[in-house]
Design an enzyme around this catalytic site. Structure first.
Site, short mmCIF file in Angstrom:
data_model
loop_
_atom_site.label_atom_id
_atom_site.label_comp_id
_atom_site.label_asym_id
_atom_site.label_seq_id
_atom_site.Cartn_x
_atom_site.Cartn_y
_atom_site.Cartn_z
N HIS A 154 -1.31 -7.83 9.57
CA HIS A 154 -0.45 -6.65 9.48
C HIS A 154 0.98 -6.99 9.10
O HIS A 154 1.88 -6.16 9.26
CB HIS A 154 -0.48 -5.89 10.80
CG HIS A 154 -1.81 -5.26 11.09
ND1 HIS A 154 -2.16 -4.80 12.34
CD2 HIS A 154 -2.88 -5.04 10.30
CE1 HIS A 154 -3.39 -4.30 12.29
NE2 HIS A 154 -3.85 -4.45 11.07
N CYS A 165 11.82 -4.13 -6.55
CA CYS A 165 11.24 -5.26 -7.29
C CYS A 165 10.01 -5.86 -6.60
O CYS A 165 9.33 -6.69 -7.18
CB CYS A 165 12.30 -6.35 -7.52
SG CYS A 165 12.76 -7.29 -6.04
#
Length: 295
Positions: A154, A165
């Site tokens: 996770h 980006c």
């Protein structure tokens, strides 16, 4: 062999399980054994070990699990803030929540369960045996304890991802940005800081300056395909479901499973072993050096 703790998306208390390879065969439904010597005998012969952990092991270090009736930060149920939609609507609020969690984690230390796992990995590595930690936890306590071979299903509180980006980076700054200093108090009467988006954490990669988000898997998002692929190889399974199904799936293939947990789970009866109690108490003797191990 696999030691793992079941995940339930990130805020649900999980369970530590150990999967030990045995000959292929049918899985009976007899009550799991609590014979520690028998577990250690099987463990001592395991060459490849995967340890899968969830929120329960971190709870023993005092890490908030945001589960059940107490699973609120201010007036918000934690799961309502851990979504892409929440971040899109109010990035300031979500960053306050994660800033609070980061600052809390900086005050926490690995507990005996984390340390036992790390020691086991180092010790068995010297014997040519492999230990992989597969964790749902985002707190990096396994890393702090010294574990090296970790799959963070996770993500991590201490990593960021740029919304512009896509660059991911380690980030342990405290506070993560000036505008969040002193913010994030969990008291329900605390007002939201309403920090302008330009003052929230920003990307420093090649002058991008895009908005950063926590590099964690939120509700509604898919797990990282590379990590899933690596977990699949560890489990030697054709399909790996997000972790709640991992232990039963491995057990169904004839692999003995040892569950270390405070309570029984819906899958407990499928496993060969069950050790009741906090992992910080039950796990260290289970993973300690066996008399047959060479030094």
């Amino acid at each position: 062999m696999i030691v793992r703790q079941l995940p339930c998306r990130g805020f649900i208390n999980s369970h530590l399980r150990a999967h030990l390879k045995r000959p292929q065969g049918s899985q009976d439904m007899a009550r799991p054994s609590s014979d520690l010597a028998a577990f250690r005998e099987i463990f001592s012969k395991a060459k490849n070990i995967a340890i899968v952990t969830g929120a329960g092991v971190s709870a023993e270090s005092g890490v908030p699990t945001f589960r059940g009736a107490g699973g609120y930060w201010r007036k918000w149920q934690a799961q309502k803030l851990a979504t892409p939609e929440a971040f899109s609507r109010n990035p300031s609020l979500v960053w306050e929540f994660y800033h609070y969690r980061r600052e809390v984690m900086l005050t926490k230390n690995p507990n005996p369960a984390h340390l036992a796992i790390a020691e086991c990995e180092e010790r068995l590595g010297k014997q040519g045996r492999t230990v992989t930690v597969i964790t749902q936890n985002i707190d990096e306590l396994h890393r702090c304890a010294g574990s090296q071979n970790i799959l963070e299903m996770h993500g991590s509180l201490f990593k960021t991802r740029c919304m512009s980006c896509g660059h991911e980076a380690d980030n342990s700054k405290s506070p993560i940005c000036a505008a969040l200093e002193g913010k994030g108090a969990p008291d329900p009467d605390t007002g939201d800081a309403q920090i302008p988006v330009q003052q929230l954490p920003r990307c420093e990669h090649k002058g991008c300056h895009g908005l950063l988000r926590p590099a964690v898997v939120w509700f509604g998002e898919t797990l990282d395909s590379d990590i899933l692929s690596r977990a699949e190889k560890v489990g030697t399974s054709s399909v790996v479901y997000p972790a709640a199904m991992f232990a039963p799936q491995v057990a169904a293939r004839g692999v003995p499973v040892a569950e270390f947990n405070m309570e029984n789970t819906p899958a407990t009866m499928r496993f060969q072993f069950h050790f009741h109690g906090p992992c910080g108490t039950t796990l260290p003797p289970a993973l300690a050096r066996h008399e047959t191990e060479h030094t």
